[in-house]
Design an enzyme around this catalytic site. Sequence first.
Site, mmCIF file in Angstrom:
data_model
loop_
_atom_site.group_PDB
_atom_site.id
_atom_site.type_symbol
_atom_site.label_atom_id
_atom_site.label_comp_id
_atom_site.label_asym_id
_atom_site.label_seq_id
_atom_site.Cartn_x
_atom_site.Cartn_y
_atom_site.Cartn_z
ATOM 1 N N PHE A 22 1.010 -0.886 0.106
ATOM 2 C CA PHE A 22 -0.115 0.356 -0.016
ATOM 3 C C PHE A 22 0.430 1.410 0.187
ATOM 4 C CE2 PHE A 22 -3.208 2.891 1.660
ATOM 5 C CZ PHE A 22 -4.324 3.029 1.040
ATOM 6 N N ALA A 57 0.404 -1.671 5.814
ATOM 7 C CA ALA A 57 1.111 -1.530 6.947
ATOM 8 C C ALA A 57 0.598 -1.706 7.987
ATOM 9 C CB ALA A 57 1.625 0.094 7.819
ATOM 10 N N TYR A 58 -0.224 -2.527 8.363
ATOM 11 C CA TYR A 58 -1.024 -3.136 9.961
ATOM 12 C C TYR A 58 -0.631 -4.641 9.065
ATOM 13 C CZ TYR A 58 -4.576 -4.584 12.920
ATOM 14 O OH TYR A 58 -4.964 -5.077 13.793
ATOM 15 N N GLU A 59 -0.464 -4.913 8.544
ATOM 16 C CA GLU A 59 -0.241 -6.358 8.405
ATOM 17 C C GLU A 59 1.569 -6.475 8.735
ATOM 18 O OE1 GLU A 59 -3.426 -6.225 7.000
ATOM 19 O OE2 GLU A 59 -1.786 -5.186 5.969
ATOM 20 N N THR A 81 3.879 3.652 4.374
ATOM 21 C CA THR A 81 3.785 4.541 4.561
ATOM 22 C C THR A 81 2.203 5.023 4.960
ATOM 23 O OG1 THR A 81 5.057 5.271 2.697
ATOM 24 C CG2 THR A 81 3.749 6.600 3.101
ATOM 25 N N ILE A 83 -0.738 7.339 5.586
ATOM 26 C CA ILE A 83 -0.497 8.949 5.213
ATOM 27 C C ILE A 83 -2.759 9.334 6.072
ATOM 28 C CG2 ILE A 83 -1.025 10.589 3.235
ATOM 29 C CD1 ILE A 83 0.378 8.682 1.624
ATOM 30 N N HIS A 89 -8.616 6.639 11.729
ATOM 31 C CA HIS A 89 -7.714 4.851 11.510
ATOM 32 C C HIS A 89 -6.676 5.054 11.027
ATOM 33 C CE1 HIS A 89 -7.783 1.555 9.019
ATOM 34 N NE2 HIS A 89 -7.052 1.969 8.170
ATOM 35 N N ARG A 128 9.898 12.764 2.590
ATOM 36 C CA ARG A 128 10.273 11.749 3.639
ATOM 37 C C ARG A 128 11.102 10.667 2.390
ATOM 38 N NH1 ARG A 128 7.702 11.236 8.589
ATOM 39 N NH2 ARG A 128 9.515 11.235 9.280
#
Length: 159
Positions: A22, A57-59, A81, A83, A89, A128
């Site tokens: 993602f 990212a949650y995984e 990342t 955002i 959330h 970044r």
Amino acid sequence: MKIINSTFNTSNSTIAIVISRFNEFINKSLLKGSIDILKRIGKISDNNITIVWVPGAYEIPLITQLLANSKKYKAIITLGTIIKGETKHFEYISNSIISNISNIILKTEIPIILGILTTNNIEQAINRSGCKSGNKGIDAALNALEMINIINNIKNKNI
């Protein structure tokens, strides 16, 4: 007085990178920066770098925990990342990831480097990941190399 210094060369070390698909266009820049540093500064060969792509990212914490528990890696770098949107959330995901990774670090005593961007907008994320604010993937790789050496120095000096 005991002082532990560190270098960045860890040529025999194995490192895993867990990266989110993602926001992939941003994360690929982070990955490129990390790999460059691991190979150029750390002198780590391609055979000693494992890259695991996950959906989001949650995984990242679950796969990071599996890799850490395997004891095959001297360090794990997490890249992703998140955002900020219009809902909370962003906060829930960010807090969960940081908390879970912190727990994994303490349980496994393996350095897990948090190279996950948490930004207010896409411009900050782009900046970044290789533009105005440098590349946080580079920073993550440097931190991983240094932590490997610090841990090795502590264990070798029986401190």
